[in-house]
Structure formats: structure tokens, C-alpha cells
Design a protein around this motif. Sequence first.
Motif, PDB file in Angstrom:
ATOM      1  N   PRO A   6       0.826  -1.205   0.000  1.00 30.72           N
ATOM      2  CA  PRO A   6       0.000   0.000   0.000  1.00 30.72           C
ATOM      3  C   PRO A   6       0.865   1.260   0.000  1.00 30.72           C
ATOM      4  O   PRO A   6       1.902   1.311   0.655  1.00 30.72           O
ATOM      5  N   ARG A   7       0.454   2.238  -0.757  1.00 28.25           N
ATOM      6  CA  ARG A   7       1.183   3.504  -0.806  1.00 28.25           C
ATOM      7  C   ARG A   7       1.038   4.234   0.528  1.00 28.25           C
ATOM      8  O   ARG A   7      -0.063   4.355   1.059  1.00 28.25           O
ATOM      9  N   ARG A   8       2.146   4.715   1.052  1.00 26.88           N
ATOM     10  CA  ARG A   8       2.093   5.529   2.263  1.00 26.88           C
ATOM     11  C   ARG A   8       1.664   6.944   1.907  1.00 26.88           C
ATOM     12  O   ARG A   8       1.870   7.419   0.785  1.00 26.88           O
ATOM     13  N   VAL A   9       1.062   7.614   2.882  1.00 23.16           N
ATOM     14  CA  VAL A   9       0.462   8.923   2.652  1.00 23.16           C
ATOM     15  C   VAL A   9       1.037   9.917   3.651  1.00 23.16           C
ATOM     16  O   VAL A   9       1.083   9.649   4.860  1.00 23.16           O
ATOM     17  N   ALA A  10       1.472  11.063   3.148  1.00 18.97           N
ATOM     18  CA  ALA A  10       2.047  12.108   3.999  1.00 18.97           C
ATOM     19  C   ALA A  10       1.250  13.397   3.890  1.00 18.97           C
ATOM     20  O   ALA A  10       0.845  13.806   2.794  1.00 18.97           O
ATOM     21  N   ILE A  11       1.027  14.028   5.027  1.00 24.78           N
ATOM     22  CA  ILE A  11       0.513  15.398   5.082  1.00 24.78           C
ATOM     23  C   ILE A  11       1.684  16.300   5.446  1.00 24.78           C
ATOM     24  O   ILE A  11       2.392  16.045   6.429  1.00 24.78           O
ATOM     25  N   VAL A  12       1.904  17.347   4.665  1.00 27.35           N
ATOM     26  CA  VAL A  12       2.980  18.299   4.935  1.00 27.35           C
ATOM     27  C   VAL A  12       2.377  19.690   5.058  1.00 27.35           C
ATOM     28  O   VAL A  12       1.888  20.241   4.064  1.00 27.35           O
ATOM     29  N   THR A  13       2.374  20.255   6.261  1.00 27.80           N
ATOM     30  CA  THR A  13       1.910  21.630   6.412  1.00 27.80           C
ATOM     31  C   THR A  13       3.049  22.574   6.033  1.00 27.80           C
ATOM     32  O   THR A  13       4.219  22.244   6.173  1.00 27.80           O
ATOM     33  N   ALA A  28       7.380  12.577  -1.842  1.00 25.51           N
ATOM     34  CA  ALA A  28       6.760  12.088  -3.078  1.00 25.51           C
ATOM     35  C   ALA A  28       7.758  11.249  -3.874  1.00 25.51           C
ATOM     36  O   ALA A  28       7.411  10.199  -4.427  1.00 25.51           O
ATOM     37  N   ALA A  29       9.018  11.695  -3.928  1.00 28.07           N
ATOM     38  CA  ALA A  29      10.051  10.930  -4.622  1.00 28.07           C
ATOM     39  C   ALA A  29      10.303   9.595  -3.932  1.00 28.07           C
ATOM     40  O   ALA A  29      10.703   8.617  -4.578  1.00 28.07           O
ATOM     41  N   ASP A  30      10.048   9.546  -2.621  1.00 26.29           N
ATOM     42  CA  ASP A  30      10.182   8.298  -1.872  1.00 26.29           C
ATOM     43  C   ASP A  30       9.007   7.351  -2.092  1.00 26.29           C
ATOM     44  O   ASP A  30       8.986   6.249  -1.560  1.00 26.29           O
ATOM     45  N   GLY A  31       7.999   7.801  -2.856  1.00 31.28           N
ATOM     46  CA  GLY A  31       6.872   6.943  -3.181  1.00 31.28           C
ATOM     47  C   GLY A  31       5.592   7.230  -2.432  1.00 31.28           C
ATOM     48  O   GLY A  31       4.616   6.481  -2.555  1.00 31.28           O
ATOM     49  N   MET A  32       5.580   8.303  -1.649  1.00 30.54           N
ATOM     50  CA  MET A  32       4.380   8.617  -0.874  1.00 30.54           C
ATOM     51  C   MET A  32       3.428   9.510  -1.662  1.00 30.54           C
ATOM     52  O   MET A  32       3.859  10.340  -2.470  1.00 30.54           O
ATOM     53  N   ALA A  33       2.134   9.342  -1.402  1.00 25.40           N
ATOM     54  CA  ALA A  33       1.150  10.324  -1.834  1.00 25.40           C
ATOM     55  C   ALA A  33       1.209  11.480  -0.850  1.00 25.40           C
ATOM     56  O   ALA A  33       1.393  11.273   0.358  1.00 25.40           O
ATOM     57  N   VAL A  34       1.056  12.699  -1.341  1.00 27.47           N
ATOM     58  CA  VAL A  34       1.291  13.879  -0.510  1.00 27.47           C
ATOM     59  C   VAL A  34       0.087  14.811  -0.515  1.00 27.47           C
ATOM     60  O   VAL A  34      -0.469  15.120  -1.572  1.00 27.47           O
ATOM     61  N   VAL A  35      -0.291  15.241   0.684  1.00 29.75           N
ATOM     62  CA  VAL A  35      -1.257  16.329   0.845  1.00 29.75           C
ATOM     63  C   VAL A  35      -0.466  17.542   1.329  1.00 29.75           C
ATOM     64  O   VAL A  35       0.054  17.549   2.444  1.00 29.75           O
TER      65      VAL A  35
END
Length: 246
Positions: A6-13, A28-35
Motif C-alpha cells: 500500500p502507498r504511504r500517505v504524507a501530510i505536509v503543512t 513524493a520521490a520516496d513513493g508517498m502520496a502527498v497532501v
Amino acid sequence: MTTSVPRRVAIVTGGTRGIGRASAERLAADGMAVVAVYAGNKDAAEETVTGIIATGARAVAVQADVADEHAVAAAFDVAEQEFGGVDVVVNAAGIMLLGPLAEFDLDALDRMHRTNIRGTFVVNQQAARRVRSGGAIINFSSTVTKLALPSYAAYAASKGAVDAVSLILARELRGRNITVNAVAPGPIASDLYFEGKDQETIERAAKANPIERLGVPADVAEVISALAGPARWINGQTIYVNGGVI
């Protein structure tokens, strides 16, 4: 038969400028979906997300005041609705206002408190409720908490609060396999650092560490990448990323 991971998901404020943007791009380059959460610069947000998507990664931008618990909760909702959950939270949103303590404007103090302290608390509160097992929460402190530089009292105090919140939350999340750390950059070549500084001050800061240069956002993003992924045995720490100035 292979099973997809499963793709990991990151929130970056603060994820559309400076260190926050570099962190969002690195994750994102590490493969995470980013908010990428931004305060008000929609153009910078669209540029950041467009750039990430162009690399083949997934990203969305969400506007939110980090001190507004309802707006922050809504940003977490977007992460869950768009990508299925939250694994990493990087709280890079912050402001820096400087001046001697005796003369410091108290309205400015309250403004900085709202973003740097209340904002950190609000983002961490949602993160503590929603980050999945195996996740990471990463806050932003500052090297100035140790340097005791004149004119930095209000800012350093706000970042000292970040250190305290991070350590205590790490202990409160015992048993959930979630790490909580703070990253404390030294002087980084960014709009936040350059604002209001003359060239002599900038050059002096660049020479203060043994490497004899200012940091760049990618230097910090590299540490964020480790804490967000493989560095699972680092927990409850403030990591100084400053070229060795202290």
C-alpha cells in the motif's frame, strides 16, 4: 502471486514553500502520496502539486490555517478520502518574527504563538488521532533554542514549546508504533530566513558552522525522509540539522 505494498500517505503543512516544499517533494520521490497544506498562496500550492504529479507521484493541495482545528481536521479528511489514510505528518508551517524582548510587540508575539505553538498542537492532535501504525510525526523546532541569539527570544520560546510537545507526544503514543520527533534546522537559505537580514548577517551565519555554508531545504528534507521512513529507532528526539554550529 505478488502482493502490492500500500502507498504511504504524507501530510505536509507549510508544504508549498521552502523546507516544507522540499520535504513534500522528497516524500513524493520516496513513493508517498502527498497532501500539501498551505496558508494562502494558491499559486505556489498549484505549482508544487503540479510539479509532484509530473514526476508520476500523487498529490493534492489543501488550504488550511494550522491553528484552526476544523480546517486541520478537514485536511486530514482529504488525505483519508483521496488516498485512504495518513502515515506521515510533517508540520513545517511556521513564522519567524524577531526583536529585542524589551521592545517586542505583544500582538506579534500572539501571532507567532498562534502559528508556531497552537498550530503545532492542533496538527499533532489530529495526527495522534489518525496516523496509522508504523507512521511518523515530525515537527519543526530550530537551532536557535540552543544558540541564545539576541532578538530571538520570542521565536526561540515558540520553538522550545515544539520540543516539549514532540517528546511528550512520543511517550503518549506508547504501544502504537508511531514515532514523534522534531527537526531543528540551522540557518537555511529560504525566504523565511533571508527576510529582514542584511548581507553581513547572512555571511556571518554561513561561516558559523564548520562546513561554512548556509543549509538548503534539501539538507533538511533528507532528514525528514529518514524519519518518515526507515529511521524507526529514532523517537522522542530533537534532531539538529545545522552543519555543526552546535
